[in-house]
Design a protein around this motif. Structure first.
Motif, PDB file in Angstrom:
ATOM      1  N   GLN A  16       0.829  -1.205   0.000  1.00  0.00           N
ATOM      2  CA  GLN A  16       0.000   0.000   0.000  1.00  0.00           C
ATOM      3  C   GLN A  16       0.867   1.260   0.000  1.00  0.00           C
ATOM      4  O   GLN A  16       0.566   2.242  -0.692  1.00  0.00           O
ATOM      5  N   SER A  20       0.913   3.997  -3.024  1.00  0.00           N
ATOM      6  CA  SER A  20       0.616   5.405  -2.756  1.00  0.00           C
ATOM      7  C   SER A  20       1.744   6.306  -3.258  1.00  0.00           C
ATOM      8  O   SER A  20       1.500   7.364  -3.851  1.00  0.00           O
ATOM      9  N   LEU A  39      -5.733  -0.184  -4.729  1.00  0.00           N
ATOM     10  CA  LEU A  39      -5.389   0.200  -3.371  1.00  0.00           C
ATOM     11  C   LEU A  39      -6.636   0.254  -2.492  1.00  0.00           C
ATOM     12  O   LEU A  39      -6.651  -0.273  -1.371  1.00  0.00           O
ATOM     13  N   ASP A  40      -7.686   0.844  -3.010  1.00  0.00           N
ATOM     14  CA  ASP A  40      -8.939   0.950  -2.259  1.00  0.00           C
ATOM     15  C   ASP A  40      -9.545  -0.423  -1.977  1.00  0.00           C
ATOM     16  O   ASP A  40     -10.156  -0.636  -0.921  1.00  0.00           O
ATOM     17  N   GLY A  42      -7.878  -3.121  -1.530  1.00  0.00           N
ATOM     18  CA  GLY A  42      -6.983  -3.931  -0.706  1.00  0.00           C
ATOM     19  C   GLY A  42      -6.600  -5.243  -1.364  1.00  0.00           C
ATOM     20  O   GLY A  42      -6.401  -6.260  -0.678  1.00  0.00           O
ATOM     21  N   GLN A  44      -4.327  -7.533  -2.362  1.00  0.00           N
ATOM     22  CA  GLN A  44      -2.910  -7.775  -2.113  1.00  0.00           C
ATOM     23  C   GLN A  44      -2.243  -8.520  -3.265  1.00  0.00           C
ATOM     24  O   GLN A  44      -1.112  -8.193  -3.647  1.00  0.00           O
ATOM     25  N   LEU A  47      -1.795  -6.070  -6.149  1.00  0.00           N
ATOM     26  CA  LEU A  47      -0.801  -5.060  -5.782  1.00  0.00           C
ATOM     27  C   LEU A  47       0.613  -5.647  -5.814  1.00  0.00           C
ATOM     28  O   LEU A  47       1.575  -4.969  -6.192  1.00  0.00           O
TER      29      LEU A  47
END
Length: 578
Positions: A16, A20, A39-40, A42, A44, A47
């Motif tokens: 995260q 960002s 990101l919103d 979540g 994983q 990401l």
């Protein structure tokens, strides 16, 4: 491209934070929003794929899926990469600002936008830029760097990858692809470039440092191609050609016309550049089905020869009549052997030199020996083929005639210090024409070579393991061969092995330390290595058999190919990736 994560992997909080930070430095609203949505949510796993690692700059530059994040191709990545390259050139290349950079791009959906980013960054760094404002073949961009004496060239291209990919290819010293340690130095400069939004830009349309590549460069390129190949008088041939929705069509038509080939038929559905590649899922002429439209047209017009480039026109595929009303695709090794024979037979070069990648057929060396030419093998990739050619030209006074790799790459002479599917296409058409003048075919000549040098067959087996976990599996498979090798594979005794990960100090620089293992077999050899641009483990098997005068070529070749495939299967099983 390679990826590295810690043994435990980054936590969700780490990911995260990275996401960002990347969003804050991304100049593109669409990719910022794309990453923010992950990101919103979540997510994983996603990401991890997007920001867990970054696209790693290497000798092939960058290549990856277009999208948001450090591990994707996007404007921010292009901007930071261009600034890092600019800083490297200004710090290490005398006169770099004035010599400048050449920029080109292919017809992929995002290529022009990425090219404009690169131009803006280079000019913003004070470098002169000469660029092609419309899509152009990769070999032409490399050629332009050489004749304009630019400090570097950049091509925005993903070559033959699927449409969701794009890439950033760099040429530097000698107008050739970069080799170590230059790649590491550029990578360090990219790392130090800072956030993309903070990088100074110039307006590509207004800057005095930016101008198009002069039109006469194209004319010079075509003229040098003509001088690099043998004169081949003979009849005109009916030829079918496809650029596979890529950028080769215009120059191939010009080059063929200037060489006296006027009965050239372009595949209508694939003639125009289109980065969506609507008629093929995978725009690689090696892939099953990619050549179907060209072969259908060939049957309609009774073509003598079928030729294809990949989308950025640096590779050449070919097919010839099979004698039964159809057409047979030639392998990259067959094209390479035929052009080695043709170009050496037609050269008057002193101390001729031919070079091939180590995964290409060993038959190449036998053909070269017939003409008294020096044959050299290098690591995979034309960066190594051209590095070996330049070094041997300087150190031993040799004259480079031809280089090739089994993945359809060819370089005719020194016009382009990289693979060039346009020059190779015209040279191959010349080979077919010279044979036609004698009442023979390409297939006839190939069989003659097999009967003279032995029938070599080549089989490639690829195992795909996508994502970070897949790359770890591939690494583990290669690790098996650090401590043990098989005693036999499908009845072939393993006579010796060579691990290219060690012992580089005893080899020439174009055979430096590399993640590859070679096994010498009773009747040939096998090599295993990870791909440098895709999440694949590749196994190459080459076997040789005698072809008796009364023996059918196709039957004998099929028998050997089945044996080669069995060897590859056994080797994959041995390393745990069957």
């Amino acid at each position: 491209m390679s990826e590295h994560v810690t043994e435990s992997g980054p936590t969700l909080g780490d990911l995260q934070a990275r996401a960002s930070a990347w969003i804050a430095g991304d100049p593109d609203e669409s990719t910022r929003a794309e990453l923010q949505a992950l990101l919103d949510a979540g997510d994983q796993a996603e990401l991890l794929e997007r920001v867990g690692v970054g696209l790693e700059f290497g000798t092939a530059g960058l290549r990856g899926i277009v999208g948001a994040g450090t591990n994707r191709m996007n404007r921010a990545v292009v901007r930071r990469t261009s600034r890092g390259l600019a800083d490297h050139l200004l710090a290490t290349v005398p006169g770099a600002a004035e010599r400048g950079v050449v920029v080109g791009f292919d017809a992929r959906v995002d290529s022009e936008e990425f090219a404009r980013e690169a131009v803006a960054v280079f000019a913003g760094a004070g470098l002169k830029v000469r660029w092609f404002p419309s899509p152009r073949p990769t070999p032409l961009v490399a050629y332009a760097q050489r004749v304009l004496d630019a400090a570097a060239a950049v091509v925005i291209t993903a070559s033959h990858n699927p449409p969701e990919y794009n890439g950033y290819k760099v040429y530097a010293e000698g107008a050739a692809q970069i080799v170590p340690p230059t790649d590491a130095a550029i990578a360090a400069a990219i790392e130090a470039a800072g956030p993309a939004v903070d990088i100074p830009l110039a307006d590509p349309l207004a800057s005095e440092l930016v101008a198009p590549v002069p039109a006469e460069v194209v004319d010079r390129y075509l003229g040098e191609l003509a001088a690099a190949r043998p004169d081949t008088p003979g009849p005109d041939l009916t030829i079918v050609y496809t650029p596979l929705h890529g950028v080769g069509g215009e120059l191939v038509q010009r080059a063929m016309g200037e060489a006296g080939f006027h009965d050239l038929h372009l595949v209508p559905s694939q003639a125009e550049p289109d980065g969506r590649f609507p008629t093929v899922r995978f725009p690689n002429p090696e892939e099953p089905g990619a050549m179907d439209a060209a072969l259908e047209l060939a049957r309609e017009v009774d073509a003598t020869l079928v030729l294809a480039n990949d989308p950025d026109a640096d590779r050449l595929a070919a097919a010839v009549p099979d004698g039964n009303g159809g057409y047979r695709l030639l392998t990259g090794n067959q094209i390479g052997v035929l052009l080695t024979d043709h170009l050496l037979a037609g050269t008057d070069a002193d101390r001729p030199l031919v070079v091939a990648s180590i995964v290409s057929t060993p038959m190449f060396r036998d053909v070269a020996a017939k003409y008294g030419a020096h044959a050299e093998f290098t690591l995979t990739g034309f960066k190594w083929i051209c590095a070996a050619a330049r070094d041997l030209e300087r150190a031993e006074g040799r004259s480079f005639v031809y280089g090739f790799e089994e993945a359809l790459g060819s370089s005719v002479g020194t016009v382009v210090r990289d693979k060039d599917g346009i020059g190779a296409a015209v040279a191959f058409a010349g080979l077919a024409r010279s044979l036609a003048a004698e009442g023979r075919t390409v297939r006839d000549r190939l069989e003659e070579l097999y009967r003279r040098h032995g029938l070599w067959v080549s089989h490639q087996h690829s195992i795909t393991r996508p994502g970070s976990a897949g790359l770890a599996e591939i690494a583990q498979a290669m690790a098996v061969l650090e401590t043990q090798v098989p005693e036999e594979l499908a009845g072939q005794q393993v006579l010796s092995s060579l691990d290219y990960r060690v012992g580089a100090e005893e080899r020439p620089p174009w055979l430096e330390a590399h993640d590859m293992v070679a096994l010498e077999l009773t009747d040939g050899r096998a090599l295993i290595r990870p791909s440098g641009t895709e999440p694949k483990l590749k196994i190459y098997v080459d076997l040789r058999g005698e072809l008796r005068p009364d023996e059918d070529l196709d039957t004998r070749a099929e028998e050997l190919l089945q044996r080669a495939a069995a060897v590859a299967t056994d080797l994959a099983a041995f390393v745990g990736l069957n």
